[in-house]
Design an enzyme around this catalytic site. Structure first.
Site, PDB file in Angstrom:
ATOM      1  N   THR A  73       0.984  -1.150  -0.028  1.00 42.84           N
ATOM      2  CA  THR A  73      -0.062   0.044  -0.027  1.00 42.84           C
ATOM      3  C   THR A  73       0.736   1.359   0.143  1.00 42.84           C
ATOM      4  OG1 THR A  73      -1.853  -1.109   1.076  1.00 42.84           O
ATOM      5  CG2 THR A  73      -1.719   1.142   1.258  1.00 42.84           C
ATOM      6  N   GLN A 176       0.271  -9.292  -6.515  1.00 42.30           N
ATOM      7  CA  GLN A 176      -0.012 -10.517  -6.354  1.00 42.30           C
ATOM      8  C   GLN A 176       0.868 -11.523  -7.361  1.00 42.30           C
ATOM      9  OE1 GLN A 176      -2.696 -12.450  -4.903  1.00 42.30           O
ATOM     10  NE2 GLN A 176      -3.411 -10.600  -3.752  1.00 42.30           N
ATOM     11  N   SER A 199       4.934  -6.719  -2.392  1.00 43.96           N
ATOM     12  CA  SER A 199       4.689  -6.830  -0.776  1.00 43.96           C
ATOM     13  C   SER A 199       5.075  -8.348  -0.352  1.00 43.96           C
ATOM     14  CB  SER A 199       2.948  -6.745  -0.677  1.00 43.96           C
ATOM     15  OG  SER A 199       2.815  -6.708   0.719  1.00 43.96           O
ATOM     16  N   ALA A 200       5.789  -8.266   0.853  1.00 42.31           N
ATOM     17  CA  ALA A 200       6.331  -9.428   1.310  1.00 42.31           C
ATOM     18  C   ALA A 200       5.329 -10.521   1.671  1.00 42.31           C
ATOM     19  CB  ALA A 200       7.391  -9.097   2.497  1.00 42.31           C
ATOM     20  N   HIS A 201       4.131 -10.136   2.412  1.00 46.09           N
ATOM     21  CA  HIS A 201       3.377 -11.045   3.177  1.00 46.09           C
ATOM     22  C   HIS A 201       2.557 -11.805   2.011  1.00 46.09           C
ATOM     23  CE1 HIS A 201      -0.673  -9.042   3.207  1.00 46.09           C
ATOM     24  NE2 HIS A 201       0.113  -7.923   2.846  1.00 46.09           N
ATOM     25  N   THR A 237      13.669   4.978  10.357  1.00 48.99           N
ATOM     26  CA  THR A 237      14.445   4.085  10.601  1.00 48.99           C
ATOM     27  C   THR A 237      14.071   2.607   9.966  1.00 48.99           C
ATOM     28  OG1 THR A 237      15.438   5.074  12.594  1.00 48.99           O
ATOM     29  CG2 THR A 237      15.981   2.681  12.557  1.00 48.99           C
ATOM     30  N   CYS A 325      -8.803  -5.969   3.068  1.00 51.27           N
ATOM     31  CA  CYS A 325      -9.119  -4.873   3.897  1.00 51.27           C
ATOM     32  C   CYS A 325     -10.576  -4.440   3.879  1.00 51.27           C
ATOM     33  CB  CYS A 325      -8.260  -3.666   3.250  1.00 51.27           C
ATOM     34  SG  CYS A 325      -7.253  -4.087   2.037  1.00 51.27           S
TER      35      CYS A 325
HETATM   36  N1  PLP Z   1      -2.103  -4.688  -4.239  1.00 48.58           N
HETATM   37  C1  PLP Z   1      -2.532  -5.943  -4.411  1.00 48.58           C
HETATM   38  C2  PLP Z   1      -3.132  -6.257  -5.435  1.00 48.58           C
HETATM   39  C3  PLP Z   1      -2.914  -6.517  -3.135  1.00 48.58           C
HETATM   40  O1  PLP Z   1      -3.583  -7.712  -3.277  1.00 48.58           O
HETATM   41  C4  PLP Z   1      -2.630  -6.110  -1.858  1.00 48.58           C
HETATM   42  C5  PLP Z   1      -2.958  -6.676  -0.591  1.00 48.58           C
HETATM   43  O2  PLP Z   1      -4.170  -7.214  -0.545  1.00 48.58           O
HETATM   44  C6  PLP Z   1      -2.246  -4.680  -1.822  1.00 48.58           C
HETATM   45  C7  PLP Z   1      -1.583  -4.169  -3.104  1.00 48.58           C
HETATM   46  C8  PLP Z   1      -1.463  -4.096  -0.394  1.00 48.58           C
HETATM   47  O3  PLP Z   1      -0.486  -4.575  -0.136  1.00 48.58           O
HETATM   48  P1  PLP Z   1      -0.391  -4.570   1.608  1.00 48.58           P
HETATM   49  O4  PLP Z   1      -1.179  -5.367   2.017  1.00 48.58           O
HETATM   50  O5  PLP Z   1       1.301  -5.059   1.675  1.00 48.58           O
HETATM   51  O6  PLP Z   1      -0.428  -3.074   1.836  1.00 48.58           O
END
Ligand code: PLP
Length: 379
Positions: A73, A176, A199-201, A237, A325
């Site tokens: 994000t 994704q 994104s890492a997760h 940091t 979200c």
């Molecule tokens: N973009 C996409 C396509 C995603 O699926 C997500 C997370 O669901 C994000 C951005 C946001 O990533 P983060 O959860 O690291 O903020």
């Protein structure tokens, strides 16, 4: 006790062993501030450099083109808002695919306050942008590599070409797909993007860390001001622990080229089992539409996603109605509305499979899904 079956890997993934092991020293004995010049600090700086080496090489870009952020994000926000601040000229229009994640779509209000006109690019029924011509007052075009809800894949390179022909920047949300699109590794060159967020997760790394690729020479203003961290593009940091875990997860993912086919095996077993249950009014995406191997999006006509997901949770299946979200307040997904689903947008459910989801689990989940859909339809 009911065996829980987690089918929401597109929302987040469990931390992989490699990331956990790499992070442990940074949760216990290592603690230096990467900006400090003495040994503890140098060690932390070296760990971040090593992580940047891994992530930049996975993206196929230069070491200095990667900025670590707190999330996908934040990476998308930095790209969009940072570009709007940095470019003060004539170009004040931003074109955003209507099926983008909230982290792109919801940047709209701030972009507008910065004097940009934000226009939504319409999408087809599978969330793929229908590109209008790009005029020479467009600053930036944003389109995602694969849609997080439907799992459908977009030919982003052709969108990038259209953007570049008019001198606009191209931002690609590759959250994704990093670092695999099915069983293919891609690079930022393949996407032809100036800006790419990851994104890492989503790939076995920790939550709360992401990265933005900024092509050398692309002007982006920082949004966080302070110390000179991340080449003055993101002060604060650094979260060394999370960055180290991110890199370890990326390496582990790259070393597992079979993961796409394992996900597809589980997904296909689920799909087949669901069809065999002859659940009435099941709508699936046509098989010839390219999707990510671990994604299956469906709806049962007349069955609200909310009721189905609540019942599934009770019977031990975790799935979602789209962007994580927005769960907790299940509103019709903006993606499905953009795809023209209208009232049916409240019925879309996403099942996403991991590399460790077994076919047995997938088949058992399909039985629970079919039973749940039947019981709601009969109620
Ligand atoms: N973009 C996409 C396509 C995603 O699926 C997500 C997370 O669901 C994000 C951005 C946001 O990533 P983060 O959860 O690291 O903020």
């Amino acid at each position: 006790m009911t065996q829980r079956i987690y089918l929401d890997y597109a929302a987040t993934t469990p931390l992989c062993d490699e990331a956990r092991e790499a992070m442990m020293p940074w949760l216990s004995r290592e603690f230096g501030n990467p900006s400090s010049l003495y040994e503890e600090g140098r060690k932390a700086k070296e760990a971040i450099d090593a992580a940047r080496e891994v992530v930049s090489s996975a993206l196929g870009c230069l070491f200095g083109e990667v900025v670590f952020t707190s999330s996908g994000t934040e990476a998308a926000n930095l790209a969009l808002i940072g570009a709007a601040i940095a470019h003060k000229g004539e170009r004040r229009r931003v074109l955003v695919s209507a099926a983008e994640h909230h982290c792109v779509v919801n940047a709209r209000s701030l972009l507008e306050r910065l004097g940009c006109a934000v226009e939504m690019i319409p999408v087809d029924e599978f969330a793929r942008p229908l590109m209008p011509p790009v005029a020479d007052d467009v600053l930036l075009v944003a389109a995602m590599h694969a849609n997080n809800e439907l799992g459908t894949v977009t030919d982003v390179a052709s969108i990038a070409r259209a953007a570049h022909e008019s001198g606009a920047l191209f931002l690609c949300d590759a959250v994704q797909t990093f670092p695999w699109l099915g069983d293919e590794r891609w690079t930022v060159g393949d996407l032809a993007a100036d800006l790419v967020c990851v994104s890492a997760h989503k790939l076995g790394g920790p939550k709360g860390v992401g990265a933005l690729y900024i092509k050398a020479g692309t002007d982006v203003s920082p949004l966080a001001l302070g110390g000179g961290q991340e080449r003055e593009l993101r002060a604060g940091t650094e979260n060394v622990t999370a960055i180290v875990g991110f890199a370890a997860a990326v390496s582990a993912s790259i070393n597992d080229p079979e993961q796409g086919s394992r996900k597809a095996m589980a997904r296909n077993a689920f799909r087949r089992a669901l069809i065999e249950h002859e659940t009435p009014k099941l709508h699936l995406l046509p098989e010839d539409v390219e999707t990510l191997p671990g994604h299956l999006h469906l709806r049962f006509e007349g069955v609200s996603a909310e009721s189905l997901l609540i019942l599934l949770d009770r019977t031990g299946v975790s799935a979602s109605a789209g962007a994580a979200c927005s769960s907790g307040s299940i509103e019709p997904s903006h993606v499905l509305l953009a795809c023209g689903w209208a009232e049916a947008a409240g019925e879309g459910v996403r099942f996403t499979f991991g590399a460790s989801t077994s076919e047995e689990e997938a088949i058992l989940a399909a039985t629970r899904v079919a039973d749940a859909a039947k019981s709601i339809a009969l109620a």
